[in-house]
Design a protein around this motif. Structure first.
Motif, mmCIF file in Angstrom:
data_model
loop_
_atom_site.group_PDB
_atom_site.id
_atom_site.type_symbol
_atom_site.label_atom_id
_atom_site.label_comp_id
_atom_site.label_asym_id
_atom_site.label_seq_id
_atom_site.Cartn_x
_atom_site.Cartn_y
_atom_site.Cartn_z
ATOM 1 N N GLU A 237 2.260 -1.792 15.494
ATOM 2 C CA GLU A 237 2.244 -1.469 16.372
ATOM 3 C C GLU A 237 1.584 0.224 15.964
ATOM 4 O OE1 GLU A 237 4.017 -0.940 19.098
ATOM 5 O OE2 GLU A 237 4.629 -3.625 18.011
ATOM 6 N N GLU A 238 1.622 0.901 14.760
ATOM 7 C CA GLU A 238 0.588 1.550 14.419
ATOM 8 C C GLU A 238 -0.857 1.348 14.675
ATOM 9 O OE1 GLU A 238 1.025 4.594 13.442
ATOM 10 O OE2 GLU A 238 3.158 4.522 12.641
ATOM 11 N N ILE A 239 -1.118 0.618 14.957
ATOM 12 C CA ILE A 239 -2.808 -0.455 15.021
ATOM 13 C C ILE A 239 -3.587 -0.050 16.666
ATOM 14 C CG2 ILE A 239 -4.724 -1.899 14.765
ATOM 15 C CD1 ILE A 239 -3.929 -2.256 12.540
ATOM 16 N N LYS A 240 -2.410 -0.262 16.872
ATOM 17 C CA LYS A 240 -2.159 -0.867 18.728
ATOM 18 C C LYS A 240 -2.150 1.035 18.890
ATOM 19 C CE LYS A 240 0.981 -3.257 20.601
ATOM 20 N NZ LYS A 240 2.143 -4.207 20.701
ATOM 21 N N ALA A 241 -0.768 2.466 18.382
ATOM 22 C CA ALA A 241 -1.216 3.507 18.676
ATOM 23 C C ALA A 241 -2.645 3.576 18.509
ATOM 24 C CB ALA A 241 -0.097 3.746 18.033
ATOM 25 N N GLU B 90 -9.687 -1.960 5.220
ATOM 26 C CA GLU B 90 -7.921 -3.216 5.124
ATOM 27 C C GLU B 90 -7.232 -1.668 3.557
ATOM 28 O OE1 GLU B 90 -7.074 -6.511 2.721
ATOM 29 O OE2 GLU B 90 -7.027 -7.192 4.290
ATOM 30 N N ARG B 91 -7.577 -1.568 2.255
ATOM 31 C CA ARG B 91 -7.201 -0.742 2.115
ATOM 32 C C ARG B 91 -6.948 0.824 1.974
ATOM 33 N NH1 ARG B 91 -7.985 -0.511 -3.785
ATOM 34 N NH2 ARG B 91 -10.074 -2.256 -3.800
ATOM 35 N N ASP B 92 -7.423 1.322 2.991
ATOM 36 C CA ASP B 92 -8.050 2.673 3.418
ATOM 37 C C ASP B 92 -6.417 2.929 4.434
ATOM 38 O OD1 ASP B 92 -9.241 3.575 2.006
ATOM 39 O OD2 ASP B 92 -11.279 3.717 3.737
ATOM 40 N N LEU B 93 -6.730 1.328 5.394
ATOM 41 C CA LEU B 93 -5.603 1.383 6.417
ATOM 42 C C LEU B 93 -4.135 1.345 5.794
ATOM 43 C CD1 LEU B 93 -6.998 -0.829 9.661
ATOM 44 C CD2 LEU B 93 -6.268 1.916 9.578
ATOM 45 N N ALA B 94 -4.065 0.623 4.642
ATOM 46 C CA ALA B 94 -2.659 0.446 3.976
ATOM 47 C C ALA B 94 -2.083 1.809 3.807
ATOM 48 C CB ALA B 94 -3.096 -0.977 2.990
ATOM 49 N N ALA B 95 -3.109 2.582 2.924
ATOM 50 C CA ALA B 95 -3.310 3.206 2.264
ATOM 51 C C ALA B 95 -2.401 4.180 3.507
ATOM 52 C CB ALA B 95 -4.258 4.095 1.582
ATOM 53 N N ARG B 96 -3.071 4.861 4.783
ATOM 54 C CA ARG B 96 -3.090 5.458 5.889
ATOM 55 C C ARG B 96 -1.755 5.080 5.645
ATOM 56 N NH1 ARG B 96 -6.960 6.384 10.024
ATOM 57 N NH2 ARG B 96 -8.435 6.412 8.472
ATOM 58 N N LEU B 97 -1.059 4.160 5.948
ATOM 59 C CA LEU B 97 0.178 4.061 6.504
ATOM 60 C C LEU B 97 0.996 3.861 5.752
ATOM 61 C CD1 LEU B 97 -0.913 1.302 9.261
ATOM 62 C CD2 LEU B 97 -0.851 3.839 9.884
ATOM 63 N N GLY B 98 0.785 4.066 4.432
ATOM 64 C CA GLY B 98 2.238 4.044 3.357
ATOM 65 C C GLY B 98 2.555 2.208 2.941
ATOM 66 N N ILE B 99 1.503 0.811 3.233
ATOM 67 C CA ILE B 99 2.207 -0.024 3.395
ATOM 68 C C ILE B 99 1.145 -1.220 2.472
ATOM 69 C CG2 ILE B 99 2.962 -0.131 5.294
ATOM 70 C CD1 ILE B 99 0.879 -2.123 6.723
ATOM 71 N N SER B 100 1.979 -1.953 2.068
ATOM 72 C CA SER B 100 1.012 -2.360 1.411
ATOM 73 C C SER B 100 -0.915 -3.560 2.175
ATOM 74 C CB SER B 100 1.799 -3.403 0.787
ATOM 75 O OG SER B 100 2.313 -4.540 1.344
ATOM 76 N N ARG B 101 -0.896 -4.097 0.985
ATOM 77 C CA ARG B 101 -2.583 -4.621 1.340
ATOM 78 C C ARG B 101 -2.114 -5.877 2.365
ATOM 79 N NH1 ARG B 101 -7.999 -4.595 -1.918
ATOM 80 N NH2 ARG B 101 -8.615 -5.236 -0.059
#
Length: 245
Positions: free
Chosen positions: A18-22, A38-49
């Motif tokens: 949902e975050e990527i779609k937003a 993938e690493r940057d997105l995971a860190a930005r959203l606070g989730i695991s890779r």
């Protein structure tokens, strides 16, 4: 513990989707743009890779993202046909009463698309429709008729000028099911009837008459609905395993 982690992981992955779609909907990611790593997105959203990887994989299957070997993950062109491609799986796998439901949807959309096409079709598009109509009338081979039938309706959907509607109709047009219909029509000696239906659609398009086009298309798909219902009644309404999608 494993049983508790599975739904939680699924929820996190869905949030990533949902975050990527937003990000795309809000213009933070544009069609054709490369995603952050993938690493940057995971860190930005606070989730695991691993959850981010699952989200990217899911969006790739949906046609929202595409992986380019050695280059990264990109947003696709977001064309309606690509995004709705998996919709066709529903038509391919459906059978019995569910297939009748899909035909009802197709009747509504195809009649609308044909009405729009009557108002918008160009001379070149009309010539393409005529070409496939003539080819259908020139043969009794179900495979050849099938190919031109699909093309006939595809040209009309394109002439409607609504790419999203055309993509949905393409998804509803299961080649496997249509092949069974044409073989059934051949066995029943019903080619003449369906040729009259196609001719009525063509006349309405030539006359640029949206309401006549709408009625002709609805009647045509309605005949397929009735054919299928008769098939199901003959099979005790059970929708046999051999009935294609």
């Amino acid at each position: 513990m494993d049983e508790e982690e599975v739904p939680q992981k699924g929820t996190v992955t869905q949030r990533a989707i949902e975050e990527i779609k937003a990000m795309i909907a809000e213009g933070r990611l544009e069609p054709g743009q490369r995603l952050p790593t993938e690493r940057d997105l995971a860190a930005r959203l606070g989730i695991s890779r691993s959850s981010m990887r699952e989200a990217i994989r899911a969006l790739t299957v949906m046609g929202v993202l595409e992986a380019r070997h050695g280059s990264g993950i990109y947003v696709t062109a977001l064309e309606a046909g690509d995004l709705l491609e998996t919709f066709g799986v529903v038509a391919d796998l459906s059978r019995g009463p569910r297939l009748v439901e899909l035909l009802e949807v197709r009747r509504i959309l195809e009649s609308t698309a044909t009405a729009l096409a009557a108002a918008r079709i160009t001379d070149n598009q009309l010539a393409a429709v005529e070409k496939h109509l003539a080819a259908m009338n020139a043969t009794d081979d179900p495979e050849e008729i099938l190919a031109h039938d699909l093309a006939f309706h595809r040209e009309i959907a394109a002439a409607a000028g609504n790419e999203t509607m055309a993509a949905i109709l393409e998804g509803l047009s299961s080649r496997t099911f249509r092949a069974r219909v044409w073989r059934g029509y051949q066995e029943e000696g019903a080619f003449a009837r369906t040729r009259r239906e196609h001719a009525a659609i063509h006349r309405a398009l030539t006359a640029r008459d949206p309401e006549a086009a709408r009625a002709a298309a609805a009647a045509h798909v309605g005949e397929v609905e009735e054919w299928l219902r008769a098939q199901l009644v003959a099979q005790d309404g059970s929708g046999p395993a051999g009935l294609p999608g």
